[in-house]
Design a protein around this motif. Sequence first.
Motif, PDB file in Angstrom:
ATOM      1  N   PRO A 135       3.656   8.960  -6.074  1.00  0.00           N
ATOM      2  CA  PRO A 135       3.105   8.105  -4.939  1.00  0.00           C
ATOM      3  C   PRO A 135       3.204   8.859  -3.561  1.00  0.00           C
ATOM      4  CG  PRO A 135       4.974   7.016  -6.649  1.00  0.00           C
ATOM      5  CD  PRO A 135       4.735   8.668  -6.745  1.00  0.00           C
ATOM      6  N   GLY A 136       2.362   8.391  -2.561  1.00  0.00           N
ATOM      7  CA  GLY A 136       2.606   8.655  -1.485  1.00  0.00           C
ATOM      8  C   GLY A 136       3.597   7.630  -0.782  1.00  0.00           C
ATOM      9  N   PRO A 137       3.268   7.376   0.462  1.00  0.00           N
ATOM     10  CA  PRO A 137       4.295   6.427   1.559  1.00  0.00           C
ATOM     11  C   PRO A 137       3.841   5.111   0.682  1.00  0.00           C
ATOM     12  CG  PRO A 137       3.268   7.925   3.069  1.00  0.00           C
ATOM     13  CD  PRO A 137       2.884   8.187   1.548  1.00  0.00           C
ATOM     14  N   ASP A 173       6.800   2.623  14.318  1.00  0.00           N
ATOM     15  CA  ASP A 173       5.707   3.494  14.822  1.00  0.00           C
ATOM     16  C   ASP A 173       5.711   4.608  13.789  1.00  0.00           C
ATOM     17  OD1 ASP A 173       5.341   2.163  17.251  1.00  0.00           O
ATOM     18  OD2 ASP A 173       6.705   3.371  18.406  1.00  0.00           O
ATOM     19  N   LEU A 174       6.744   5.024  13.211  1.00  0.00           N
ATOM     20  CA  LEU A 174       7.022   6.281  12.072  1.00  0.00           C
ATOM     21  C   LEU A 174       5.931   5.557  11.090  1.00  0.00           C
ATOM     22  CD1 LEU A 174       7.790   8.814  11.084  1.00  0.00           C
ATOM     23  CD2 LEU A 174      10.094   7.696  10.075  1.00  0.00           C
ATOM     24  N   ILE A 175       6.180   4.670  10.508  1.00  0.00           N
ATOM     25  CA  ILE A 175       5.465   3.969   9.338  1.00  0.00           C
ATOM     26  C   ILE A 175       4.044   4.197   9.623  1.00  0.00           C
ATOM     27  CG2 ILE A 175       5.075   1.900   7.797  1.00  0.00           C
ATOM     28  CD1 ILE A 175       8.066   1.453   8.385  1.00  0.00           C
ATOM     29  N   LYS A 198      -1.376   6.616   8.901  1.00  0.00           N
ATOM     30  CA  LYS A 198      -2.636   7.055   9.226  1.00  0.00           C
ATOM     31  C   LYS A 198      -2.927   8.461   8.459  1.00  0.00           C
ATOM     32  CE  LYS A 198      -3.707   3.704  11.907  1.00  0.00           C
ATOM     33  NZ  LYS A 198      -3.499   4.068  13.416  1.00  0.00           N
ATOM     34  N   MET A 199      -1.984   9.036   7.976  1.00  0.00           N
ATOM     35  CA  MET A 199      -2.155  10.326   7.021  1.00  0.00           C
ATOM     36  C   MET A 199      -3.124  10.124   5.909  1.00  0.00           C
ATOM     37  SD  MET A 199       1.985  11.402   6.823  1.00  0.00           S
ATOM     38  CE  MET A 199       1.563  12.987   5.978  1.00  0.00           C
ATOM     39  N   ALA A 200      -3.150   9.075   5.291  1.00  0.00           N
ATOM     40  CA  ALA A 200      -4.248   9.015   4.490  1.00  0.00           C
ATOM     41  C   ALA A 200      -5.656   8.418   4.869  1.00  0.00           C
ATOM     42  CB  ALA A 200      -3.733   7.753   3.383  1.00  0.00           C
ATOM     43  N   PRO A 201      -6.557   8.905   4.379  1.00  0.00           N
ATOM     44  CA  PRO A 201      -8.120   8.293   4.886  1.00  0.00           C
ATOM     45  C   PRO A 201      -8.144   6.575   4.553  1.00  0.00           C
ATOM     46  CG  PRO A 201      -8.398  10.244   3.399  1.00  0.00           C
ATOM     47  CD  PRO A 201      -6.753   9.810   3.256  1.00  0.00           C
ATOM     48  N   LEU A 202      -7.391   6.406   3.750  1.00  0.00           N
ATOM     49  CA  LEU A 202      -7.470   4.667   3.800  1.00  0.00           C
ATOM     50  C   LEU A 202      -6.726   4.123   4.935  1.00  0.00           C
ATOM     51  CD1 LEU A 202      -7.470   4.193  -0.339  1.00  0.00           C
ATOM     52  CD2 LEU A 202      -9.224   4.135   1.222  1.00  0.00           C
ATOM     53  N   GLU A 203      -5.944   4.768   5.454  1.00  0.00           N
ATOM     54  CA  GLU A 203      -5.006   4.179   6.896  1.00  0.00           C
ATOM     55  C   GLU A 203      -4.448   2.963   6.483  1.00  0.00           C
ATOM     56  OE1 GLU A 203      -7.901   4.034  10.133  1.00  0.00           O
ATOM     57  OE2 GLU A 203      -7.604   6.234  10.347  1.00  0.00           O
ATOM     58  N   ARG A 204      -3.525   3.075   5.507  1.00  0.00           N
ATOM     59  CA  ARG A 204      -2.385   2.129   5.211  1.00  0.00           C
ATOM     60  C   ARG A 204      -1.330   2.881   4.332  1.00  0.00           C
ATOM     61  NH1 ARG A 204      -2.356  -0.066   0.012  1.00  0.00           N
ATOM     62  NH2 ARG A 204      -4.527  -0.078  -1.310  1.00  0.00           N
ATOM     63  N   ILE A 205      -0.243   2.016   4.302  1.00  0.00           N
ATOM     64  CA  ILE A 205       0.866   2.424   3.371  1.00  0.00           C
ATOM     65  C   ILE A 205       0.186   1.765   1.873  1.00  0.00           C
ATOM     66  CG2 ILE A 205       3.127   1.950   2.723  1.00  0.00           C
ATOM     67  CD1 ILE A 205       3.024   3.940   5.026  1.00  0.00           C
ATOM     68  N   GLY A 206       0.846   2.484   0.702  1.00  0.00           N
ATOM     69  CA  GLY A 206       0.513   1.840  -0.245  1.00  0.00           C
ATOM     70  C   GLY A 206       1.392   0.728  -0.838  1.00  0.00           C
ATOM     71  N   ALA A 257      -0.881   9.471  -6.301  1.00  0.00           N
ATOM     72  CA  ALA A 257      -1.275   8.266  -6.099  1.00  0.00           C
ATOM     73  C   ALA A 257      -0.963   8.033  -4.352  1.00  0.00           C
ATOM     74  CB  ALA A 257      -0.697   6.880  -6.922  1.00  0.00           C
ATOM     75  N   ASN A 258      -1.708   8.278  -3.427  1.00  0.00           N
ATOM     76  CA  ASN A 258      -1.515   8.292  -2.348  1.00  0.00           C
ATOM     77  C   ASN A 258      -2.498   8.096  -1.346  1.00  0.00           C
ATOM     78  OD1 ASN A 258      -2.901  10.602  -1.838  1.00  0.00           O
ATOM     79  ND2 ASN A 258      -1.201  11.743  -2.531  1.00  0.00           N
ATOM     80  N   GLY A 259      -3.616   7.292  -1.745  1.00  0.00           N
ATOM     81  CA  GLY A 259      -4.783   7.075  -1.004  1.00  0.00           C
ATOM     82  C   GLY A 259      -5.390   8.191  -0.339  1.00  0.00           C
TER      83      GLY A 259
END
Length: 246
Positions: free
Chosen positions: A185-187, A200-202, A207-215, A241-243
């Motif tokens: 998994p990603g975040p 802010d960190l979350i 934003k690191m994933a193109p889907l721009e959300r936390i899993g 699995a990280n978007g």
Amino acid sequence: MTVPTQQRVAIVTGGSRGIGRASAQRLAADGQAVVLVYGGNKDEADQAVGEITAAGGQAIAVQADVADEAAMTAVFDAAEQAFGGVDVVVHAAGIMHLSTVADLDLDQLDRLHRTNIRGPFVVAKLAANRVRRGGAIINFSTSVMGTLLPTYAAYTASKGAVEVLTRILAKELRGRDITVNAVAPGPTATALFLDGKDADLIDRMAKMAPLERIGTPEDIAEVVSFLAGPARWVNAQVLRANGGMV
């Protein structure tokens, strides 16, 4: 309790919360009987079992330290006694300790390795001997294997061991019709990930994933469901699995 002959039976470690709990719920919804393994929080485990049974599924909870071979042997015994066998093992239990290498507490490193390396080997050893033909073993790694974030060295190193274990065990089970894969998994919005992180960190990590959300735990449980059931031609793989983060 009478179990249909063709019903699959899953053991899910770390099943009282987070990704493990979502995976147990998803597998139960898929029609599998579930043995939910928890480390210490009986109330959360019982609540998870209650939610599964209220939805029409079958589940029991068993307490065990995943790094204790005798305790995990008892879990497999309980699964066989309650449901007739074991077809799927999802090893989601794990701990995280974040630190720079320079400041690393070696006692914390030993604790992390006991749970995150010895634990997977204990569970894999038992699964290799007791999972029925047509079964699946699913381990957990991390997408930090690709991002290589600072302070994650000890945690990610333990998951590197899990990835190697996964690929070699798949080869060792040649001829058994048992798949062995890992999910990385990603975040993901679990207590393990969110603890100690500000908004802010979350948001930056999202934003690191193109889907721009936390899993979500349910996102990861969907991958577990795939590997535990229809994915018979996916073997010796690590699914990130990280978007799309890496």
